[in-house]
Design a protein around this motif. Structure first.
Motif, PDB file in Angstrom:
ATOM      1  N   LEU A 135     -98.213 -49.457 -33.077  1.00  0.00           N
ATOM      2  CA  LEU A 135     -96.762 -49.468 -33.118  1.00  0.00           C
ATOM      3  C   LEU A 135     -96.301 -50.866 -33.492  1.00  0.00           C
ATOM      4  O   LEU A 135     -96.859 -51.850 -32.996  1.00  0.00           O
ATOM      5  CB  LEU A 135     -96.202 -49.088 -31.749  1.00  0.00           C
ATOM      6  CG  LEU A 135     -96.598 -47.695 -31.292  1.00  0.00           C
ATOM      7  CD1 LEU A 135     -96.259 -47.507 -29.840  1.00  0.00           C
ATOM      8  CD2 LEU A 135     -95.899 -46.649 -32.111  1.00  0.00           C
ATOM      9  N   PRO A 136     -95.351 -50.973 -34.381  1.00  0.00           N
ATOM     10  CA  PRO A 136     -94.859 -52.299 -34.768  1.00  0.00           C
ATOM     11  C   PRO A 136     -94.076 -52.951 -33.644  1.00  0.00           C
ATOM     12  O   PRO A 136     -93.463 -52.265 -32.823  1.00  0.00           O
ATOM     13  CB  PRO A 136     -93.981 -52.007 -35.985  1.00  0.00           C
ATOM     14  CG  PRO A 136     -93.553 -50.604 -35.807  1.00  0.00           C
ATOM     15  CD  PRO A 136     -94.655 -49.894 -35.092  1.00  0.00           C
ATOM     16  N   GLU A 137     -94.112 -54.238 -33.625  1.00  0.00           N
ATOM     17  CA  GLU A 137     -93.365 -55.067 -32.665  1.00  0.00           C
ATOM     18  C   GLU A 137     -93.645 -54.649 -31.233  1.00  0.00           C
ATOM     19  O   GLU A 137     -92.758 -54.582 -30.401  1.00  0.00           O
ATOM     20  CB  GLU A 137     -91.850 -54.981 -32.920  1.00  0.00           C
ATOM     21  CG  GLU A 137     -91.426 -55.487 -34.274  1.00  0.00           C
ATOM     22  CD  GLU A 137     -89.978 -55.121 -34.543  1.00  0.00           C
ATOM     23  OE1 GLU A 137     -89.162 -55.361 -33.639  1.00  0.00           O
ATOM     24  OE2 GLU A 137     -89.694 -54.594 -35.625  1.00  0.00           O
ATOM     25  N   SER A 138     -94.884 -54.343 -30.947  1.00  0.00           N
ATOM     26  CA  SER A 138     -95.174 -53.821 -29.609  1.00  0.00           C
ATOM     27  C   SER A 138     -95.111 -54.907 -28.547  1.00  0.00           C
ATOM     28  O   SER A 138     -95.135 -54.611 -27.352  1.00  0.00           O
ATOM     29  CB  SER A 138     -96.555 -53.167 -29.583  1.00  0.00           C
ATOM     30  OG  SER A 138     -97.527 -54.139 -29.893  1.00  0.00           O
ATOM     31  N   GLU A 139     -95.037 -56.165 -28.991  1.00  0.00           N
ATOM     32  CA  GLU A 139     -94.925 -57.228 -27.999  1.00  0.00           C
ATOM     33  C   GLU A 139     -93.574 -57.188 -27.310  1.00  0.00           C
ATOM     34  O   GLU A 139     -93.472 -57.277 -26.096  1.00  0.00           O
ATOM     35  CB  GLU A 139     -95.097 -58.593 -28.666  1.00  0.00           C
ATOM     36  CG  GLU A 139     -96.473 -58.836 -29.245  1.00  0.00           C
ATOM     37  CD  GLU A 139     -97.550 -58.740 -28.186  1.00  0.00           C
ATOM     38  OE1 GLU A 139     -97.426 -59.430 -27.156  1.00  0.00           O
ATOM     39  OE2 GLU A 139     -98.500 -57.964 -28.386  1.00  0.00           O
ATOM     40  N   SER A 140     -92.536 -57.013 -28.121  1.00  0.00           N
ATOM     41  CA  SER A 140     -91.187 -57.098 -27.551  1.00  0.00           C
ATOM     42  C   SER A 140     -90.631 -55.731 -27.196  1.00  0.00           C
ATOM     43  O   SER A 140     -89.798 -55.603 -26.321  1.00  0.00           O
ATOM     44  CB  SER A 140     -90.253 -57.781 -28.543  1.00  0.00           C
ATOM     45  OG  SER A 140     -90.289 -57.075 -29.769  1.00  0.00           O
ATOM     46  N   THR A 141     -91.152 -54.712 -27.841  1.00  0.00           N
ATOM     47  CA  THR A 141     -90.566 -53.390 -27.630  1.00  0.00           C
ATOM     48  C   THR A 141     -91.396 -52.614 -26.623  1.00  0.00           C
ATOM     49  O   THR A 141     -92.617 -52.630 -26.682  1.00  0.00           O
ATOM     50  CB  THR A 141     -90.540 -52.612 -28.947  1.00  0.00           C
ATOM     51  OG1 THR A 141     -90.158 -53.501 -29.974  1.00  0.00           O
ATOM     52  CG2 THR A 141     -89.601 -51.456 -28.876  1.00  0.00           C
ATOM     53  N   GLN A 142     -90.714 -51.990 -25.698  1.00  0.00           N
ATOM     54  CA  GLN A 142     -91.414 -51.126 -24.754  1.00  0.00           C
ATOM     55  C   GLN A 142     -91.260 -49.688 -25.231  1.00  0.00           C
ATOM     56  O   GLN A 142     -90.175 -49.131 -25.197  1.00  0.00           O
ATOM     57  CB  GLN A 142     -90.817 -51.265 -23.354  1.00  0.00           C
ATOM     58  CG  GLN A 142     -90.943 -52.655 -22.795  1.00  0.00           C
ATOM     59  CD  GLN A 142     -90.109 -52.830 -21.565  1.00  0.00           C
ATOM     60  OE1 GLN A 142     -89.553 -51.876 -21.033  1.00  0.00           O
ATOM     61  NE2 GLN A 142     -90.001 -54.065 -21.114  1.00  0.00           N
ATOM     62  N   TYR A 143     -92.365 -49.123 -25.689  1.00  0.00           N
ATOM     63  CA  TYR A 143     -92.307 -47.733 -26.130  1.00  0.00           C
ATOM     64  C   TYR A 143     -92.486 -46.826 -24.929  1.00  0.00           C
ATOM     65  O   TYR A 143     -93.464 -46.955 -24.198  1.00  0.00           O
ATOM     66  CB  TYR A 143     -93.370 -47.474 -27.187  1.00  0.00           C
ATOM     67  CG  TYR A 143     -93.074 -48.175 -28.471  1.00  0.00           C
ATOM     68  CD1 TYR A 143     -92.209 -47.589 -29.397  1.00  0.00           C
ATOM     69  CD2 TYR A 143     -93.599 -49.427 -28.748  1.00  0.00           C
ATOM     70  CE1 TYR A 143     -91.898 -48.241 -30.563  1.00  0.00           C
ATOM     71  CE2 TYR A 143     -93.292 -50.083 -29.923  1.00  0.00           C
ATOM     72  CZ  TYR A 143     -92.438 -49.490 -30.834  1.00  0.00           C
ATOM     73  OH  TYR A 143     -92.124 -50.143 -31.980  1.00  0.00           O
ATOM     74  N   GLN A 144     -91.532 -45.975 -24.719  1.00  0.00           N
ATOM     75  CA  GLN A 144     -91.574 -45.211 -23.482  1.00  0.00           C
ATOM     76  C   GLN A 144     -91.458 -43.702 -23.669  1.00  0.00           C
ATOM     77  O   GLN A 144     -91.872 -42.963 -22.798  1.00  0.00           O
ATOM     78  CB  GLN A 144     -90.455 -45.671 -22.534  1.00  0.00           C
ATOM     79  CG  GLN A 144     -90.793 -46.999 -21.887  1.00  0.00           C
ATOM     80  CD  GLN A 144     -89.662 -47.582 -21.118  1.00  0.00           C
ATOM     81  OE1 GLN A 144     -88.505 -47.287 -21.399  1.00  0.00           O
ATOM     82  NE2 GLN A 144     -89.964 -48.418 -20.154  1.00  0.00           N
ATOM     83  N   LEU A 145     -90.896 -43.250 -24.754  1.00  0.00           N
ATOM     84  CA  LEU A 145     -90.678 -41.811 -24.887  1.00  0.00           C
ATOM     85  C   LEU A 145     -91.341 -41.284 -26.147  1.00  0.00           C
ATOM     86  O   LEU A 145     -91.483 -41.988 -27.146  1.00  0.00           O
ATOM     87  CB  LEU A 145     -89.177 -41.503 -24.966  1.00  0.00           C
ATOM     88  CG  LEU A 145     -88.434 -41.233 -23.671  1.00  0.00           C
ATOM     89  CD1 LEU A 145     -86.993 -40.900 -23.986  1.00  0.00           C
ATOM     90  CD2 LEU A 145     -89.060 -40.100 -22.903  1.00  0.00           C
ATOM     91  N   LEU A 146     -91.740 -40.049 -26.054  1.00  0.00           N
ATOM     92  CA  LEU A 146     -92.431 -39.377 -27.138  1.00  0.00           C
ATOM     93  C   LEU A 146     -91.809 -37.996 -27.227  1.00  0.00           C
ATOM     94  O   LEU A 146     -91.603 -37.338 -26.222  1.00  0.00           O
ATOM     95  CB  LEU A 146     -93.913 -39.270 -26.759  1.00  0.00           C
ATOM     96  CG  LEU A 146     -94.913 -38.774 -27.760  1.00  0.00           C
ATOM     97  CD1 LEU A 146     -95.043 -39.783 -28.866  1.00  0.00           C
ATOM     98  CD2 LEU A 146     -96.253 -38.623 -27.073  1.00  0.00           C
ATOM     99  N   TYR A 147     -91.486 -37.590 -28.424  1.00  0.00           N
ATOM    100  CA  TYR A 147     -90.834 -36.287 -28.527  1.00  0.00           C
ATOM    101  C   TYR A 147     -91.213 -35.613 -29.824  1.00  0.00           C
ATOM    102  O   TYR A 147     -91.310 -36.252 -30.884  1.00  0.00           O
ATOM    103  CB  TYR A 147     -89.314 -36.469 -28.459  1.00  0.00           C
ATOM    104  CG  TYR A 147     -88.572 -35.161 -28.518  1.00  0.00           C
ATOM    105  CD1 TYR A 147     -88.553 -34.327 -27.404  1.00  0.00           C
ATOM    106  CD2 TYR A 147     -87.941 -34.745 -29.676  1.00  0.00           C
ATOM    107  CE1 TYR A 147     -87.910 -33.114 -27.464  1.00  0.00           C
ATOM    108  CE2 TYR A 147     -87.293 -33.536 -29.742  1.00  0.00           C
ATOM    109  CZ  TYR A 147     -87.277 -32.717 -28.626  1.00  0.00           C
ATOM    110  OH  TYR A 147     -86.642 -31.517 -28.671  1.00  0.00           O
ATOM    111  N   SER A 148     -91.470 -34.336 -29.742  1.00  0.00           N
ATOM    112  CA  SER A 148     -91.681 -33.573 -30.969  1.00  0.00           C
ATOM    113  C   SER A 148     -91.211 -32.152 -30.709  1.00  0.00           C
ATOM    114  O   SER A 148     -91.227 -31.687 -29.576  1.00  0.00           O
ATOM    115  CB  SER A 148     -93.164 -33.562 -31.344  1.00  0.00           C
ATOM    116  OG  SER A 148     -93.840 -32.617 -30.560  1.00  0.00           O
ATOM    117  N   HIS A 149     -90.784 -31.493 -31.743  1.00  0.00           N
ATOM    118  CA  HIS A 149     -90.384 -30.096 -31.535  1.00  0.00           C
ATOM    119  C   HIS A 149     -90.780 -29.227 -32.709  1.00  0.00           C
ATOM    120  O   HIS A 149     -90.034 -28.428 -33.207  1.00  0.00           O
ATOM    121  CB  HIS A 149     -88.897 -29.984 -31.202  1.00  0.00           C
ATOM    122  CG  HIS A 149     -87.998 -30.500 -32.281  1.00  0.00           C
ATOM    123  ND1 HIS A 149     -87.746 -31.843 -32.450  1.00  0.00           N
ATOM    124  CD2 HIS A 149     -87.293 -29.857 -33.229  1.00  0.00           C
ATOM    125  CE1 HIS A 149     -86.922 -31.995 -33.470  1.00  0.00           C
ATOM    126  NE2 HIS A 149     -86.634 -30.815 -33.972  1.00  0.00           N
TER     127      HIS A 149
END
Lengths: 958, 100
Positions: A135-149
């Motif tokens: 994931l880009p910019e993973s140092e500053s960004t907190q990736y928390q949600l995942l969604y698909s439908h």
């Protein structure tokens, strides 16, 4: 044996009517399937008890249950029918955020795992990785949600707190980033809880400060739309973090557009966001829990409410400890009459479905429901039926059916027993009558005689009744006779082999369990006990003093507030005692149960608080007078593990204490791990050992001796060590100290009689080792009549020896018997779940390397360094106890027999006979033969006597 | 006596029986002292003979006891009384432990 799974973390009920199982993953790192008809465990898999085995997520798809454990390190797929492992893959490191199933064109084929810096996609069928993308910019960004439908893309939401959202869209096929958006959201701190995805990839977030909802479509618009809550006539409660609860019934289609908004602990409202419009469907005041469930086309929402009038906040019911009351203010809600309703509402409209009310009562436990899972199915007439799984605060699982019938319930708090005592069962009424007769004061010869006659008559009556019952039962087929155990017919058996096990669990629930059958006779939930309390259970009065009920006292101390309270109860019936315990104003540091009794035969309990003042309970005049007399011989020792300080205190006549000794173990080098004294109810029959030359080696039986174990703070395998100190608790004299180099904990230690056995990991040789220490006074006893720690001029001789043990151990305890004549065994709980009964004679420091004449005379086994595990020494055969945390032993009425309870995730009770059953006739003892021989001999003597007489007579006639 | 010596100091049924016999004989003889004395009434040096009889039997008894001792059948050591030693009374009571 009873098996448990522990407190639920995730649960899944199958949505068809005929399904029989529910899959649970618990906080005890257990994945299990329960039979939904009976509540029994169909299968169970126990992972490591450490955080390494923690289950982070569970997803169910068809027959497969996908679990992510060990902080996202391991992905497993289970076959839910038989519990087999389909596949297991290990994932890259990185803190786990979320897992989700990904479908493509109506088929669910993949599972996606979101980590802090990467997202990966795995095949559902075999667990192989399809792709992994950083994931880009993973140092500053907190990736928390995942969604698909089911549209062939996966949305990953990341957040830079107080700045903006990052929305990445991956293609399922090759993991390419097809779209990248940046949505400004300066108010947003975290995505968890406050945000959710509803409808067709629409993100709904809420903001506390502006009291408004923000809506944003993940696919099209790169902007947040603000909708103030006032437009819906809703308001947040103060100081509560609102939550959004949404549902996605099927992973290949979009989420429901309806969602719950939790405004306050007891206020939910059902909202809908459709076609860019937010509408309010229904408001639920005073609801405790909500849950969604789907069957076929219908999605329903279940709402758990109180039945009648409600009262929010704390209701200080029957429990002591008003000091803890304040902590209860934030609670969701408390029903005054402990009766709850579950209702179903159709999600599309918010209408209530008719005939869908389940009413149930939690009066006995007094605990609040905590989690709600619904299993919905369509009945034949197309109406909706459902079953509900409710977990309450005291970790009880209840499975409910319409209309309010409890199908089964499980006490999962027993998966975490912290303290255990065994109490004798009371005598039967007739026996008690007899006992009572002797207990009373004599009132004249005739009166006593009459009383004796009457009690004998009662005994006769009881006996005939018993005979009659036996006769009656014998005519019935065997299958019908059930050994029902309830409070009324609880009585001591002949040899006191059945006892009442009083268990204190970590959730604050007390249980009384009958030991032979394992039936729960009573349970009592202490409502104001928070998790993380320390407990100490003491038996103040046993059942031996008949007219007075037995009495147990539980000291509960809160870890955070440091405040403690006493709970006094009757261990047989579980009722709260009439005796009012003292209110403890200061935090209690330790307790001491004295052998002196008050006029009601209750042992005196002394509590020492943080000002080193002592409170006595019961504090009658009689007790205080007795205390004053023996105050000079009462000592306390306190061990402060944080400061590495052991200190001893002497009791003064005015119930204050003065410090008499102090031992400091520097904390920068080593820390105190455990302190073991001796058990107060332990008897030692033999005061010494007979040597080969028939002299006596006297044991050094210091009842005040403490064994202190320390571990080094340096964990490097070359420098790590453990230390053992034997310290006299009265004088503080260090009787023996030893340092075991290149040894590592966890150290299990047993301290009994004149010996100490401890087990550790040898880092140099990479093996588990036992070391046994024995203390002897020598061939002369210094003072044979009285033992005083203050008058011990000679240090005891210390003998020690080490042995290799082939397995790690999880618990260790020594057997104990009534009079201490029986030889001792060590009960060793192995990680495999087996309990090994190891004779203490095998761990004897006097085992000689070269056997001599004298050692043979003494029956010493020649030394061999390894102790083997013989499978025939397992006392529990195949009834393994998963993740054993402790073993409790109690003496029974028979000298040869010792009762054993092993607890952990499961509970197992058995009897052991360390020296075989020397005081019991064998099963195959031939009563018939022996009695017939006896009678025959008597008969023969009579006949021969007669014959001899006749012969004499004849001779006389001649 | 020689057989006694040969029997050794191990405890088994035959030596035990022999020792018993050896002890019992002089005892029996001592019991029947009066009858023996009666039989000796005719003798002139009655007292001396009686004394010799007594001493001889005593000697036999002592020998049997010595044999018992050598075989370890007499409870003379403290280890023999160990089971009857009462546990010492404790003078102090201690309690406590890790700070809760």
């Amino acid at each position: 044996r009873q098996q448990y799974v522990g407190k639920l973390r995730f649960a899944s009920l199958e949505a068809s009517q005929g399904s029989k199982k529910l899959i649970v993953a618990t906080e005890k790192n257990v994945v299990a399937a329960l039979n939904s008809r009976s509540g029994e465990i169909l299968w169970r898999h126990v992972d490591k008890g450490t955080p390494e085995g923690a289950i982070d997520a569970m997803l169910i798809h068809g027959q497969d249950a996908i679990t992510v454990s060990n902080a996202g390190r391991i992905l497993r797929s289970w076959e839910t029918n038989i519990g087999g492992l389909n596949w297991e893959t290990s994932l890259d490191t990185g803190s786990f955020q979320m897992a989700s199933l990904v479908g493509l064109q109506d088929v669910v084929k993949y599972v996606a795992v979101l980590k802090k810096a990467a997202v990966s996609l795995h095949y559902l069928s075999n667990g192989h990785q399809k792709w992994v993308e950083h994931l880009p910019e993973s140092e500053s960004t907190q990736y928390q949600l995942l969604y698909s439908h089911g549209t062939g893309v996966i949305h990953v939401l990341g957040i830079v707190p107080q700045s903006h959202l990052n929305v990445l869209t991956f293609s399922v096929e090759d993991g390419e980033i097809t779209n990248q958006m940046r949505v400004a959201a300066p108010w947003l701190k975290s995505l968890n809880g406050g945000c959710s995805v509803v409808g067709e990839a629409v993100l709904v977030c809420m903001d506390m400060d502006t009291h408004s909802l923000y809506v944003c479509s993940l696919e099209t618009e790169p902007e947040m739309k603000q909708i103030p809550l006032q437009s819906l006539d809703l308001e947040f409660a103060d100081g509560f973090q609102p939550r959004i609860l949404a549902t996605q019934p099927n992973v290949v289609s979009a989420s429901r557009t309806q969602f719950f908004l939790q405004l306050s602990p007891s206020h939910f409202s059902l909202l809908q966001y459709k076609h860019g419009l937010l509408s309010h469907l229904r408001d639920f005041q005073q609801a405790a829990l909500v849950s969604f469930a789907t069957t076929g086309e219908k999605t329903v929402a279940a709402v758990l409410t109180c039945r009648s009038e409600l009262k929010s906040g704390s209701s200080d019911g029957l429990h002591a400890g008003s000091t803890l009351e304040n902590s209860r203010k934030q609670d969701s809600l408390t029903c005054s009459n402990q009766t709850y309703n579950i209702n179903l509402y159709l999600v599309e409209t918010g209408q209530r479905l008719l005939d869908t009310t389940i009413t149930f009562n939690l009066e006995q436990s007094g605990a609040k429901p905590q989690q709600l899972y619904i299993q919905v199915f369509l009945k034949k007439d197309d109406s909706v039926g459902y079953r509900a799984l409710v977990q309450t605060e005291d970790h009880m699982l209840m499975f409910l059916q319409q209309p309010g019938k409890v199908v089964w319930s499980r006490e999962e708090s027993l998966a975490e027993v912290v303290s255990l005592e065994m109490v004798d069962l009371p005598l039967t009424g007739a026996q008690a009558e007899l006992e009572g007769e002797f207990g009373k004061k004599a009132d004249g010869l005739l009166g006593m005689f009459l009383k004796r006659l009457s009690s004998q008559l009662i005994l006769l009556q009881a006996w005939t009744a018993h005979l009659w019952k036996m006769f009656y039962d014998a005519r019935k087929p065997r299958s019908q006779i059930k050994n029902e155990i309830n409070i009324d017919n609880l009585a001591r058996d002949e040899f006191n082999l059945q006892k009442m096990m009083v268990m204190v669990t970590a959730s604050g629930k007390l249980f009384g369990i009958e030991s032979s059958s394992g039936t729960i006779v009573w349970k009592q939930y202490l409502r104001n006990v928070r998790p993380g309390c320390s407990f100490k259970l003491m038996v103040q009065r046993t059942t031996a003093h008949f007219p007075h009920p037995p009495q147990c006292t539980l000291l509960v101390k809160d870890k955070e507030t440091k405040m403690s309270f006493l709970y006094v109860f009757n261990p047989i019936f579980g009722k709260r005692s009439q005796v009012v315990p003292p209110v403890l104003k200061r935090p209690v540091l330790q307790t001491l149960l004295l052998p002196i009794m008050d006029q009601d035969y209750a042992k005196v309990l002394l509590l020492i608080d943080d000002e080193y003042k002592v409170t006595a309970f019961p504090a009658t005049k009689n007790v205080l007078r007795q205390l004053e007399e023996i105050a000079h011989s009462i000592f306390f020792y306190l061990v402060d593990a944080e400061q590495g300080k052991l200190s001893g205190f002497r009791l003064k006549k005015d119930l204050t204490t003065e410090e008499s000794w102090e031992v400091i173990i520097p904390t920068d080098v080593q820390r105190i791990v455990s302190v073991k004294g001796k058990r107060s109810n332990e008897h030692v029959h033999s005061q010494g050992r007979v040597m080969g030359d028939r002299s006596v080696l006297y044991k050094s039986l210091n009842p005040n001796l403490l064994a202190v174990v320390t571990e080094s703070t340096d964990t490097h395998h070359e420098r790590t060590f453990i230390g053992i100190y034997l310290i006299d608790g009265v004088t503080g004299r260090i009787i023996h100290s030893s340092v075991q180099k290149k040894a590592k904990g966890p150290v299990h230690i047993v301290h009994s009689e004149n010996w100490v056995v401890y087990q550790y990991w040898n880092t140099k040789a990479r093996r588990n080792e036992f070391t046994v220490l024995e203390l002897y006074e020598g061939t002369e006893q210094y003072n044979a009549t009285a033992f005083s720690s203050l008058d011990r001029p000679i240090l005891p001789q210390v003998l020690q020896q080490s042995y290799i043990f082939p397995s790690a151990i999880s618990a260790m305890e020594a057997t104990i018997t009534e009079r201490g004549i029986t030889s001792r065994h060590l009960l060793i709980g192995l990680p495999s779940g087996a309990i090994l009964s190891l004779p203490k004679a095998l761990l004897d420091p006097r085992r000689p390397e070269i056997p001599t004449e004298q050692s043979r005379e003494e029956n010493l086994i020649p030394y061999s360094p390894d102790v083997q595990i013989h499978a025939e020494r397992f006392i529990n055969y195949n009834q393994t106890v998963s993740r054993m945390t402790g073993i409790y032993t109690a003496p029974s009425g028979l000298e040869s027999t010792c009762l054993v309870v092993a607890y952990g995730l499961d509970i197992y009770q058995t009897r052991v006979y360390p020296s075989k059953q020397f005081d019991v006739l064998k099963d195959d003892y031939d009563y018939v033969l022996i009695s017939s021989v006896l009678f025959g001999l008597v008969f023969a003597t009579m006949i021969t006597k007669r014959l001899a007489q006749v012969k004499l007579l004849n001779r006389a006639w001649r | 006596l020689f057989i006694m010596y040969m029997a050794g100091n191990t405890i088994s049924i035959f030596p035990a029986m022999m020792v018993c016999m050896m002890g019992w004989r002089p005892l029996q003889a001592l019991m029947s002292l009066s009858t023996t004395l009666k039989a000796l009434e005719s003798s002139s040096r009655r007292a001396l003979q009686g004394l010799v009889f007594l001493v001889g039997n005593r000697l036999g008894l002592a020998l049997a006891l010595y044999k018992c001792q050598a075989m370890g059948l007499l409870p003379t050591r403290p280890s023999d009384w160990l089971a009857f030693v009462a546990p010492p009374q404790r003078m102090e009571f201690t309690g406590g432990g890790l700070i809760l």
